[in-house]
Design an enzyme around this catalytic site. Structure first.
Site, PDB file in Angstrom:
ATOM      1  N   ASP A  64       0.846  -1.199   0.000  1.00  9.36           N
ATOM      2  CA  ASP A  64       0.000   0.000   0.000  1.00  9.36           C
ATOM      3  C   ASP A  64       0.873   1.238   0.000  1.00  9.36           C
ATOM      4  O   ASP A  64       0.559   2.237   0.665  1.00  9.36           O
ATOM      5  CB  ASP A  64      -0.919  -0.044   1.224  1.00  9.36           C
ATOM      6  CG  ASP A  64      -2.041   0.984   1.137  1.00  9.36           C
ATOM      7  OD1 ASP A  64      -2.541   1.424   2.182  1.00  9.36           O
ATOM      8  OD2 ASP A  64      -2.391   1.373  -0.005  1.00  9.36           O
ATOM      9  N   LYS A  79       2.900   3.094  -5.977  1.00  7.81           N
ATOM     10  CA  LYS A  79       2.420   2.069  -6.924  1.00  7.81           C
ATOM     11  C   LYS A  79       3.545   1.514  -7.784  1.00  7.81           C
ATOM     12  O   LYS A  79       3.530   0.359  -8.152  1.00  7.81           O
ATOM     13  CB  LYS A  79       1.314   2.664  -7.804  1.00  7.81           C
ATOM     14  CG  LYS A  79       0.234   3.377  -6.997  1.00  7.81           C
ATOM     15  CD  LYS A  79      -0.285   2.479  -5.890  1.00  7.81           C
ATOM     16  CE  LYS A  79      -0.830   3.258  -4.711  1.00  7.81           C
ATOM     17  NZ  LYS A  79      -0.830   2.423  -3.474  1.00  7.81           N
ATOM     18  N   ASP A 105      -3.358  -2.993  -2.283  1.00 13.70           N
ATOM     19  CA  ASP A 105      -4.399  -1.957  -2.360  1.00 13.70           C
ATOM     20  C   ASP A 105      -4.220  -1.164  -3.660  1.00 13.70           C
ATOM     21  O   ASP A 105      -3.155  -1.162  -4.265  1.00 13.70           O
ATOM     22  CB  ASP A 105      -4.275  -1.018  -1.157  1.00 13.70           C
ATOM     23  CG  ASP A 105      -5.450  -0.040  -1.079  1.00 13.70           C
ATOM     24  OD1 ASP A 105      -5.268   1.070  -0.556  1.00 13.70           O
ATOM     25  OD2 ASP A 105      -6.540  -0.382  -1.587  1.00 13.70           O
ATOM     26  N   ASN A 106      -5.292  -0.482  -4.095  1.00 16.81           N
ATOM     27  CA  ASN A 106      -5.239   0.474  -5.211  1.00 16.81           C
ATOM     28  C   ASN A 106      -4.842  -0.145  -6.541  1.00 16.81           C
ATOM     29  O   ASN A 106      -4.233   0.516  -7.388  1.00 16.81           O
ATOM     30  CB  ASN A 106      -4.255   1.623  -4.894  1.00 16.81           C
ATOM     31  CG  ASN A 106      -4.528   2.251  -3.564  1.00 16.81           C
ATOM     32  OD1 ASN A 106      -3.695   2.191  -2.659  1.00 16.81           O
ATOM     33  ND2 ASN A 106      -5.706   2.830  -3.395  1.00 16.81           N
ATOM     34  N   GLU A 125     -11.270   4.257  -1.018  1.00 17.87           N
ATOM     35  CA  GLU A 125     -11.721   4.522   0.361  1.00 17.87           C
ATOM     36  C   GLU A 125     -12.593   5.781   0.430  1.00 17.87           C
ATOM     37  O   GLU A 125     -12.261   6.824  -0.114  1.00 17.87           O
ATOM     38  CB  GLU A 125     -10.518   4.659   1.309  1.00 17.87           C
ATOM     39  CG  GLU A 125      -9.400   5.575   0.879  1.00 17.87           C
ATOM     40  CD  GLU A 125      -8.310   4.823   0.138  1.00 17.87           C
ATOM     41  OE1 GLU A 125      -8.638   3.856  -0.576  1.00 17.87           O
ATOM     42  OE2 GLU A 125      -7.158   5.174   0.255  1.00 17.87           O
TER      43      GLU A 125
HETATM   44  O1  LIG Z   1       0.025   6.776  -2.615  1.00 15.46           O
HETATM   45  C1  LIG Z   1      -0.796   5.996  -2.105  1.00 15.46           C
HETATM   46  N1  LIG Z   1      -0.303   4.950  -1.380  1.00 15.46           N
HETATM   47  C2  LIG Z   1      -1.119   4.052  -0.804  1.00 15.46           C
HETATM   48  N2  LIG Z   1      -2.429   4.089  -0.886  1.00 15.46           N
HETATM   49  C3  LIG Z   1      -3.015   5.132  -1.593  1.00 15.46           C
HETATM   50  C4  LIG Z   1      -4.428   5.181  -1.640  1.00 15.46           C
HETATM   51  O2  LIG Z   1      -5.152   4.171  -0.990  1.00 15.46           O
HETATM   52  C5  LIG Z   1      -5.052   6.218  -2.323  1.00 15.46           C
HETATM   53  F1  LIG Z   1      -6.398   6.234  -2.347  1.00 15.46           F
HETATM   54  C6  LIG Z   1      -4.320   7.222  -2.968  1.00 15.46           C
HETATM   55  C7  LIG Z   1      -5.037   8.309  -3.653  1.00 15.46           C
HETATM   56  C8  LIG Z   1      -5.820   8.017  -4.757  1.00 15.46           C
HETATM   57  C9  LIG Z   1      -6.539   9.036  -5.359  1.00 15.46           C
HETATM   58  C10 LIG Z   1      -6.487  10.311  -4.864  1.00 15.46           C
HETATM   59  F2  LIG Z   1      -7.192  11.317  -5.463  1.00 15.46           F
HETATM   60  C11 LIG Z   1      -5.694  10.597  -3.751  1.00 15.46           C
HETATM   61  C12 LIG Z   1      -4.977   9.585  -3.142  1.00 15.46           C
HETATM   62  C13 LIG Z   1      -2.898   7.191  -2.928  1.00 15.46           C
HETATM   63  C14 LIG Z   1      -2.119   8.269  -3.596  1.00 15.46           C
HETATM   64  C15 LIG Z   1      -1.951   8.257  -4.984  1.00 15.46           C
HETATM   65  C16 LIG Z   1      -1.236   9.256  -5.596  1.00 15.46           C
HETATM   66  C17 LIG Z   1      -0.712  10.289  -4.846  1.00 15.46           C
HETATM   67  F3  LIG Z   1      -0.026  11.296  -5.470  1.00 15.46           F
HETATM   68  C18 LIG Z   1      -0.862  10.297  -3.467  1.00 15.46           C
HETATM   69  C19 LIG Z   1      -1.583   9.298  -2.841  1.00 15.46           C
HETATM   70  C20 LIG Z   1      -2.242   6.137  -2.234  1.00 15.46           C
HETATM   71 MG   LIG Z   2      -3.978   2.586  -0.421  1.00 15.02          MG
END
Ligand SMILES: O=c1[nH]cnc2c(O)c(F)c(-c3ccc(F)cc3)c(-c3ccc(F)cc3)c12
Ligand SMILES: [Mg+2]
Length: 198
Positions: free
Chosen positions: A125, A128, A153-154, A183
């Protein structure tokens, strides 16, 4: 003999101060006052003090005695990460080893630094673009065993296409997607569960 000398220091602390939730000089001040006015003890003290160092991050203290200089030094350390405070607030600090380093640097050291043989569960998590290289690193370091579970996740949003392609096409994994939503939103996302078959 030392324990006998230190007991009154602890007693004076528990009677004159409360457990400190934030780094505070109150404990040091109470010990200094006790040792000046009541009973001398071999602390570094407030005059020699710990003024000659700034912002240490990793410290080795040789000779703790009653913890006086430990408290002085530890109060100079960077603030406790929020995650560590939340884990402690949940009463789980004794079960969690928090590592604040890049995964790619620490996975190869897991066995030597923490005595880990293999992981039963890896929850991916983080960034990516690290899912796939870190998974290959775990395999190469022999940190996965038959039945180890990778839970990612994701995998849909923001999405990890290279990782998904790997675990779904590799004969070393039995992979399953659990559809859900990002989430607290209605955007599709989900978890990919991949069992290592070895
Ligand atoms: O980076 C992550 N790590 C783990 N889990 C994540 C997660 O569960 C998320 F929902 C997001 C997310 C997705 C969409 C959004 F709009 C904001 C944040 C991120 C994420 C993605 C890109 C970034 F620049 C910053 C945060 C992460
Ligand atoms: Mg996540």
């Amino acid at each position: 003999w030392h324990e006998i000398i230190m007991e009154p220091i602890l007693d004076t602390l528990t009677q004159s101060t409360r457990p400190q939730r934030r780094p505070s000089q109150r404990v040091i001040q109470a010990i200094d006052q006790f040792c000046r006015q009541k009973e001398w003890a071999m602390n570094v003290g407030d005059e020699k003090g710990m003024h000659h160092v700034v912002n240490p991050a990793t410290v080795l203290e040789l000779g703790t005695y009653c913890g006086y200089s430990t408290v002085r030094i530890a109060s100079l350390l960077p603030p406790t990460p929020i995650a560590r405070q939340i884990i402690a607030w949940a009463g789980l600090q004794d079960k969690v080893q928090l590592v604040e380093e890049a995964s790619g640097d620490w996975i190869p050291k897991m066995r030597t630094e923490f005595g880990v043989e293999t992981f039963d569960l890896v929850f991916l998590d983080h960034w990516k673009d690290r899912y796939l290289p870190d998974t290959k690193l775990l395999e190469d370091c022999g940190l996965l065993r038959k039945g180890s579970v990778l839970l990612a996740d994701n995998v849909i949003f923001p999405g990890t296409p290279e990782y998904l392609e790997y675990v779904r096409s590799s004969p070393q994994y039995e992979s399953q997607y659990f559809q859900s939503h990002l989430e607290y939103t209605k955007v599709e996302d989900g978890l990919e569960k991949s069992v290592y078959l070895d």
